[in-house]
Design a protein around this motif. Structure first.
Motif: not given
Lengths: 329, 327
Positions: B21, B9, A302-303, B5, A33, A316, A308-309, A288, A256, A36, B15-16, B2, A322, A318, A311-312, B12-13, B73
Motif C-alpha cells: 500500500f 498473525f 519482494q523477497l 499467536f 492476492l 497458520m 513473510l508469506v 506476488l 524456490q 488486492v 508487514l506483508f 492463543k 493449537m 501452528r 512464515i505466515f 505478519l499480515l 536481481n
C-alpha cells in the motif's frame, strides 16, 4: 484429522476451521492476492498478465512436484538447480545432431538418471540426502560448465521452443503441461501403492521396512521422479529463455522449489504432504512477485514479502494444531 | 498463548500488506498519457549499474517520460518475467540491461510483436533488437595494451610477455576487450603468455587468477583484467607477491579509481555507464517521436584510458554529471 479437544462445544468449530484451512487456506490467500493487486494495479488484472503469470508458475510449479515427493519421503534434494542447468545444456546441445524431440527425451532421461545417481548414493552408500545432493550440486554445475566450456547453448528448435512458448487452442502449452504433471503426480501419490509407500517411508522408515516395503527402491524411485520433473522444468525454462546457460540456469532454483513445497503445507521431515498446496504456493510466489514488481516495490522487498508469506503460512499451520489441541504433527 | 499467536498473525499480515500500500501511494496510478519507458536492469548492486540506471532515469526526466524500473536481481528467469510484465503494462518502449543476453530472444520478440521498440543498454543481445548501446570494448582492450607497451619503453626488463584475465565467455560483447588486447599485443610484438577466464567474476576471483598467471608465466611484465573489481583483486595479488607487473583494469569502477590513487593499479579503461543509459533512451526518443528507423543497430559508446595523470579530472566530471561521487 488430528485429535478432538475435549474441553467444550467450540471444539467442532475449531476442527472445522483447521480442516478448512488445510483445503482452502492457500487458494484463499491466492484469491486475496489477486483481488488486492487487481485493485492496486490495473495492468495486473489484464488477461495478458494473468495468463503470463500462470505460464511462469510452471517454472517452479513443475519442479516442486518432484521435490514434494522427496520431502514427503523424508529427504531433500538441493542439487536440482545444478541438475536443471546440466540437463538443459546437454539436451539442447544435442538438438543439431538428433533433433528436438530426441533432445527433449534425452533431457528427461538424463535428469531421471541423475536422480537415480542421487538415490543410489543416499540409499546404498547411506550418505544423508543433504550431503549427497550438496556434493552433487557442485558436481552437476561444474559438469555443465565443463561440457559447454562455459558458453550458452542457443535453442532454435521449434519443438523445444513450443514446450515453453507454444499455445494449444489459445492456452500456453506450459500451463497445460504443468496441470497434466500435477494430475499425474496426484494419481501416483493418492491412488497407487507406490504413493502409500512414499508416505509410509517418510512417516517411519523402520516401520515401513518391517512391513515389507522396499525402502531403498522407493527412495531411489522418488529421486528419479525429482529428476524427471526437473527435466521437464528445464525444457520449459530454457525454451522460455531461448537458450541454456550453464552458469545462469537454475541458480537458487532449489530454494524456490523448496519454498513452494513448504509453503504448500508439506512438512519437512516427511510423512505427509500436499501437492495442490505446492501448486497454489507456486502460484502465490509468482503472482506476488509480479504484483509487487508492478507497484514498483524493489526486488529485495519482494523477497521480504515472500519470506513473510512463507512464515505466515507455517504459522497458520501452528495455529491449526493449537486449535486442534495437538502439540505437533 | 492463543492471543500471542493472533498478535503475531496480525503483525505478519500487516508487514506483508503495508509495503504494497505504501508503494501504491508513491504513484504509478496516474492515468496514462504521454510516453512510458520500462527499464529492466541486471542489478542495482554495483556502482556501474547504478550509474547506468541514473542515465536512463535522467533521460526519461529530461524528455518528460514516465519511468518504470524493474531490477532483475541477477536472475534470467526473473528478467524474462519482468520484461513480459512491462509488455503487459503496455509501455511505449523497453530498455534492457540483461543479466543473460542469451536469454532475451523470445521475450524481446514478443515485445516487438506487440509493437514495442527495444533498446539494449550495454551487455549484449540475442536476436534482433532496435539498437544496442555498448562501449567500444575492442578499442578499450587495444588502449590497455598500448598503455602497457608505453610504460615498458625504456625499462631494463625486456621480457615481452603479457597476461590476460578474461571475462566470462557468455558476456559475448565484453569478450571483445580481451580480443582487442591480444590483437594489439601481437601487433606490438608482445606474447600473451597466459590467458585465464576469471572465475568467479569478483575481486577474489581476480586475486586467484592473478596468482595462477604468475605461476604459469612468472616473467609477465603486464596484465590486463577485463573487468573492474577483478582487476583490483589482481593488482592486490601482484602487490602481495612483491612483483613489478603493470596491471590495467576495465570499467572505471570506484574501487579501481581508489586502487589507482593508492598506486596499486596502474590504469583502467573507463566506460561511461551514465552515458550508455542516457543514450539508450535518446535513441528510443528518436524511434518513438521522430519515427527514425533503428533495426538491430549497434551504437558504440566511447571508452577512455584513465591513468594516475587524468583519473581525478575524469572522476570530477563524472560526479558533476551523475550527482554522485565516482569514488
Amino acid at each position: 484429522m488430528g485429535r478432538l479437544n475435549s474441553r467444550g462445544e467450540r471444539t467442532g468449530m475449531k476442527e472445522k476451521f483447521a480442516s478448512r484451512w488445510d483445503s482452502y487456506g492457500l487458494p484463499l490467500l491466492f484469491i486475496v492476492l489477486l483481488i488486492v493487486f487487481s485493485i492496486l494495479a490495473p495492468a495486473f488484472r489484464t488477461s495478458f498478465n494473468l495468463i503470463s503469470n500462470f505460464r511462469f508458475t510452471s517454472f517452479i510449479g513443475i519442479g516442486a512436484i518432484g521435490m514434494a515427493f522427496c520431502i514427503m519421503n523424508g529427504d531433500f534434494d538441493i542439487s536440482v538447480g545444478s541438475m536443471l542447468s546440466l540437463v538443459a545444456v546437454l539436451g539442447s546441445s544435442l538438438i543439431p545432431v538428433l533433433g528436438g524431440v530426441a533432445g527433449v527425451l534425452i533431457t528427461l532421461l538424463a535428469a531421471s538418471f541423475l536422480g537415480f545417481v542421487n538415490g543410489v548414493f543416499v540409499t546404498k552408500l547411506r550418505i544423508p540426502a543433504f550431503i549427497t545432493t550438496l556434493g552433487m550440486m557442485f558436481i552437476y554445475r561444474a559438469l555443465a560448465f565443463i561440457y559447454t566450456n562455459n558458453t550458452p547453448v542457443y535453442i532454435s528448435d521449434k519443438f523445444w521452443l513450443f514446450i515453453g512458448n507454444g499455445k494449444v487452442l489459445g492456452i500456453p502449452f506450459a500451463i497445460i503441461l504443468m496441470l497434466l504433471c500435477y494430475v499425474g503426480a496426484f494419481v501416483l501419490l493418492r491412488k497407487t501403492p507406490f504413493g502409500r509407500y512414499v508416505i509410509a517411508v517418510g512417516t517411519n522408515r523402520e516401520a515401513a521396512l518391517l512391513s515389507g516395503i522396499n525402502v531403498d527402491r522407493t527412495k531411489i524411485i522418488v529421486f528419479m521422479l525429482v529428476g524427471l520433473f526437473i527435466g521437464i522444468a528445464s525444457v520449459v525454462i530454457s525454451a522460455n529463455l531461448g537458450s541454456a546457460n550453464p552458469g545462469m540456469l537454475g541458480q537458487g532454483y532449489e530454494f524456490q522449489v523448496i519454498t513452494a513445497v513448504v509453503l504448500g503445507g508439506t512438512v519437512l521431515g516427511g510423512g505427509d504432504g500436499n501437492l495442490w498446496g505446492a501448486f497454489f504456493a507456486a502460484m502465490i510466489i509468482t503472482f506476488l512477485k509480479n504484483g509487487l514488481g508492478m507497484k514498483q516495490v524493489g526486488s529485495y522487498w519482494q523477497l521480504v514479502a515472500i519470506g513473510l508469506v512463507l512464515i505466515f503460512a507455517v504459522a497458520m499451520n501452528r495455529i491449526k494444531y493449537m486449535l486442534l489441541g495437538t502439540k505437533e504433527v | 498463548m492463543k492471543k500471542k499467536f493472533v498478535v503475531i498473525f496480525v503483525a505478519l499480515l500487516l508487514l506483508f500488506v503495508v509495503p504494497a500500500f505504501l508503494s501504491a501511494s508513491k504513484g504509478g496510478e496516474q492515468p496514462k498519457e504521454g510516453i512510458t519507458i520500462g527499464f529492466s536492469l541486471w542489478t542495482m548492486e554495483f556502482t556501474f549499474f547504478q550509474n547506468l540506471e541514473k542515465g536512463v532515469r535522467d533521460a526519461c526526466e529530461e524528455f518528460g517520460y514516465e519511468y518504470i524500473m524493474i531490477d532483475q536481481n541477477s536472475d534470467p528467469q526473473k528478467m524474462v518475467q519482468d520484461i513480459n510484465s512491462l509488455i503487459g503494462q503496455k509501455v511505449d518502449g523497453i530498455v534492457i540491461t540483461p543479466v543473460d543476453p542469451g536469454a532475451i530472444g523470445p521475450v524481446v520478440q514478443s515485445a516487438r510483436d506487440a509493437g514495442i521498440p527495444v533498446t539494449c543498454a550495454d551487455i549484449g543481445k540475442t536476436g534482433p533488437v532496435n539498437a544496442l548501446l555498448i562501449s567500444n570494448n575492442y578499442h578499450g582492450g587495444e588502449l590497455a595494451m598500448e598503455y602497457i607497451a608505453k610504460m615498458m619503453k625504456g625499462k631494463s626488463n625486456n621480457s615481452k610477455k603479457v597476461g590476460v584475465g578474461r571475462v566470462q565467455p557468455q558476456w559475448t560483447y565484453a569478450r571483445g576487450r580481451g580480443e582487442g588486447f591480444m590483437a594489439k599485443a601481437k601487433e606490438l610484438g608482445y606474447e600473451v603468455a597466459s590467458e585465464i577466464v576469471v572465475n568467479p567474476p569478483s575481486a577474489e576471483g581476480g586475486y586467484d587468477t592473478m596468482q595462477q598467471i604468475m605461476s604459469a608465466a612468472p616473467d609477465v611484465v603486464g596484465v590486463f583484467f577485463a573487468s573492474g573489481r577483478e582487476a583490483v583483486g589482481a593488482a592486490n595479488a601482484v602487490k602481495a607477491a612483491g612483483k613489478d607487473i603493470i596491471v590495467v583494469g576495465y570499467n572505471g569502477d570506484p574501487e579501481e579509481l581508489q586502487a589507482i590513487e593508492d598506486g596499486v593499479l596502474a590504469a583502467t579503461v573507463a566506460q561511461q555507464p551514465w552515458f550508455i543509459g542516457y543514450e539508450s533512451v535518446r535513441v528510443m526518443k528518436e524511434i518513438l517521436e521522430k519515427g527514425k528507423e533503428y533495426e538491430d543497430a549497434e551504437v558504440p559508446v566511447k571508452v577512455e584510458l584513465l591513468t594516475p595523470d587524468n583519473y581525478k579530472k575524469w572522476a570530477a566530471e563524472a560526479e558533476k554529471r551523475r550527482g554522485a561521487p565516482a569514488y
